[in-house]
Scaffold this active site. Structure first.
Site, PDB file in Angstrom:
ATOM      1  N   GLY A 115       0.619  -1.326   0.007  1.00 13.88           N
ATOM      2  CA  GLY A 115       0.048  -0.027  -0.095  1.00 13.88           C
ATOM      3  C   GLY A 115       0.702   1.459   0.031  1.00 13.88           C
ATOM      4  O   GLY A 115       0.243   2.329   0.342  1.00 13.88           O
ATOM      5  N   CYS A 116       2.182   0.956  -0.206  1.00 13.19           N
ATOM      6  CA  CYS A 116       3.007   2.427  -0.329  1.00 13.19           C
ATOM      7  C   CYS A 116       3.272   2.333  -1.779  1.00 13.19           C
ATOM      8  O   CYS A 116       3.444   1.708  -2.631  1.00 13.19           O
ATOM      9  CB  CYS A 116       4.192   2.128   0.400  1.00 13.19           C
ATOM     10  SG  CYS A 116       3.970   1.592   2.172  1.00 13.19           S
ATOM     11  N   GLN A 117       3.428   3.896  -2.087  1.00 15.86           N
ATOM     12  CA  GLN A 117       3.866   4.195  -3.570  1.00 15.86           C
ATOM     13  C   GLN A 117       5.271   3.444  -3.773  1.00 15.86           C
ATOM     14  O   GLN A 117       5.823   3.211  -4.920  1.00 15.86           O
ATOM     15  CB  GLN A 117       3.698   5.540  -3.967  1.00 15.86           C
ATOM     16  CG  GLN A 117       3.336   5.780  -5.149  1.00 15.86           C
ATOM     17  CD  GLN A 117       3.359   7.479  -5.581  1.00 15.86           C
ATOM     18  OE1 GLN A 117       4.255   7.759  -5.866  1.00 15.86           O
ATOM     19  NE2 GLN A 117       2.140   7.746  -5.422  1.00 15.86           N
ATOM     20  N   SER A 118       6.452   3.726  -2.679  1.00 14.08           N
ATOM     21  CA  SER A 118       7.527   3.200  -2.903  1.00 14.08           C
ATOM     22  C   SER A 118       7.478   1.834  -2.237  1.00 14.08           C
ATOM     23  O   SER A 118       6.557   1.649  -1.389  1.00 14.08           O
ATOM     24  CB  SER A 118       8.396   4.187  -2.264  1.00 14.08           C
ATOM     25  OG  SER A 118       8.149   4.301  -0.816  1.00 14.08           O
TER      26      SER A 118
END
Lengths: 140, 405
Positions: free
Chosen positions: A51-54
């Site tokens: 759920g993180c962009q990175s």
């Protein structure tokens, strides 16, 4: 051995030395660059925070009733944040971690930018560490 | 006449300071800002004539209904639909596509096929995945070539006797690729297959004429063409819409209701259950009038110049990878990465310069993954952007890249 609260206060003091956002970010970027990378074998999906962009990998290890952490990310600012998180929670007991109040984010003067959004993974990292601590405590 | 100073003055938010710096807004593919006439229209609606439409027999309800129906006519003329019955107001492009997916579903059986393209937004993928899970339909994908354009030869080969619908994006929100929808529609019609066009990223940049295109459906969102959020449009050919069952049931979409049955209202009301976003529709009418005053062709010309100016400057930066189609097939959205620097890091730092861009997969995860990336940096332009803003964006980007070296 410093408590979680004491380490957060140290971090707040370090960041207060920079009056400019850009300098604070440069410091965060330096922390990210200096965080020892995880060995490739540890960069596996089991340790990936979703759920993180990175992409962020957070690896827990339990020894003698304490939690030890290592982490990595493909984004440098996220890595800098991970290095702060490790500094705060590394080598602590599950009780200390579960009861910890995380307040440094609001006080290092970047909360407007570093608000625990999905993108930078900060909130997910803290949540994962608390879950690890809880799981460890229930098991033992 | 295209008067940039006047245009910029029409958009009050452009004067906002971000961390004390001038706002440079290059996230127009996500949403556009609102000109004062649109903001005033929203205030006017609630100040002067707010009342529920189509059912009150009192004065304000009558005025409000007129304004709502006038907005429908403005949309009809703007896209050159034959009749205002073909204009359905929805929440946005996403709901428009979901409406088609739901109502068209009654014509679909297990193993029937819907063709989409490799560059669809999740809004034109997930509704079909739901149908695939619920009804067992199959999705076929028009592939993209190494030039970031759709492969039309492959497209022709995708058709079978089971193909029931083609649903493709006009302009890619991630790549800015302008797809050859005229050819796609002709090909599909030659095989008697109807076509839905996702115009969410084209309605604000290019003239759309649904009769000339001869598309069967067309979906777009108001907020991407300078209107309020929460209003959108589904255009459908009357003959198609008449065959289809309602998407949702409720007030306003009925002719006659007994305890056991309902007779549906005529088009377009059959597809507008519940209280419509009449203020949003009114704002959309005003936004379209604003665009028409400037001229969509003028807007397109200027935005094309902005894109190519940014493209040329960007391509001179060392280590840059730009994901864009050939020059004649691109506009509005410019996606790139810098070797060795994460897109999120670039976005986070550009923000500190007051520059709003987007990073990540832009709701086109399969597309971004297909060219081997976990995300891109995307700058997307509107006609209120300036060449000076692009210069500042490029200079700031260079500084950001230095920070991560």
């Amino acid at each position: 051995m410093n408590t979680i609260e004491e380490i957060q206060n140290q971090i707040i003091e370090e960041f207060s030395m920079f009056d400019d956002w850009m300098n604070k970010y440069e410091y965060l970027i330096d922390l990210g660059k200096n965080l020892e990378p995880l060995k490739d074998g540890l960069k596996k999906d089991d340790f990936l925070i979703k759920g993180c962009q990175s992409r962020v990998w957070l690896v827990p290890k339990f020894e003698n009733g304490r939690l030890f952490l290592s982490a990595d990310s493909d984004a440098i600012i996220t890595k800098g944040l991970a290095s702060l998180i490790i500094r705060i929670f590394d080598d602590k007991t599950p009780e200390e971690i579960m009861n910890a109040d995380v307040f440094f984010v609001e006080q290092i003067g970047l909360s407007q930018n570093l608000s625990p959004t999905r993108a930078n993974g900060l909130a997910s990292m803290i949540q994962s560490i608390k879950h690890y601590a809880e799981a460890f405590k229930t098991k033992n | 006449m295209f008067d940039l100073n006047k245009i910029r003055n029409d958009f009050p938010i452009l004067k906002e300071k971000i961390y004390g710096k001038n706002l440079v807004y290059l996230d127009n593919a996500a949403t556009t800002h609102k000109p004062q006439v649109v903001i005033d229209a929203i205030v006017e609606a609630y100040t002067k004539f707010n009342s529920n439409i189509h059912r009150g027999n009192h004065f304000l309800s009558e005025i409000c209904t007129q304004k709502y129906e006038q907005a429908r006519q403005i949309v009809q003329k703007y896209i050159n639909a034959v009749s205002s019955k073909e204009i359905i107001f929805t929440k946005g492009a996403t709901e428009s596509i979901n409406l088609v997916a739901n109502s068209f579903a009654s014509f679909l059986n297990k193993d029937d096929e819907v063709i989409v393209s490799a560059m669809e937004h999740h809004a034109n993928l997930v509704p079909w995945h739901i149908l695939s899970n619920n009804k067992g339909i199959k999705l076929k994908i028009i592939p993209m070539n190494s030039n970031f354009e759709l492969d039309l030869t492959q497209f022709e080969n995708l058709f079978t006797a089971k193909t029931k619908l083609v649903s493709v994006v006009h302009i890619s929100n991630t790549l800015g690729t302008i797809n050859p929808i005229e050819k796609i529609i002709k090909t599909a019609h030659s095989k008697a297959v109807p076509v839905l066009i996702d115009a969410a990223q084209s309605i604000q940049h290019k003239k759309i004429d649904v009769q000339k295109l001869n598309c069967d459906f067309l979906a777009f969102s108001g907020h991407k063409i300078y209107a309020e959020t929460g209003i959108g449009v589904l255009y459908g050919k009357q003959s198609m819409l008449e065959k289809m069952s309602p998407y949702q049931g409720g007030g306003d979409m009925i002719k006659d209701v007994s305890y056991n049955s309902t007779e549906y209202a005529d088009l377009p009301f059959k597809f507008e259950a519940g209280t419509s976003n009449y203020v949003g529709a009114y704002s959309l009418g005003k936004a379209i009038e604003y665009v028409e005053n400037i001229g969509i062709e003028n807007i397109e010309l200027y935005e094309k110049e902005l894109f190519e100016y940014a493209f040329d400057k960007l391509s001179k930066i060392e280590g840059i990878d730009i994901y864009a189609a050939s020059k004649e097939n691109r506009i509005s959205s410019l996606s790139f990465n810098v070797k060795g620097v994460h897109h999120l890091d670039i976005g986070t730092m550009l923000d500190k310069f007051g520059i709003a861009i987007r990073t990540g997969t832009h709701c086109t995860q399969p597309l971004v993954n297909s060219f081997g990336q976990t995300g891109t940096v995307r700058a997307s332009f509107a006609f209120y952007n300036t060449f000076e803003e692009i210069d500042f964006f490029i200079e700031s980007l260079k500084k950001v890249i230095e920070m991560f070296k």
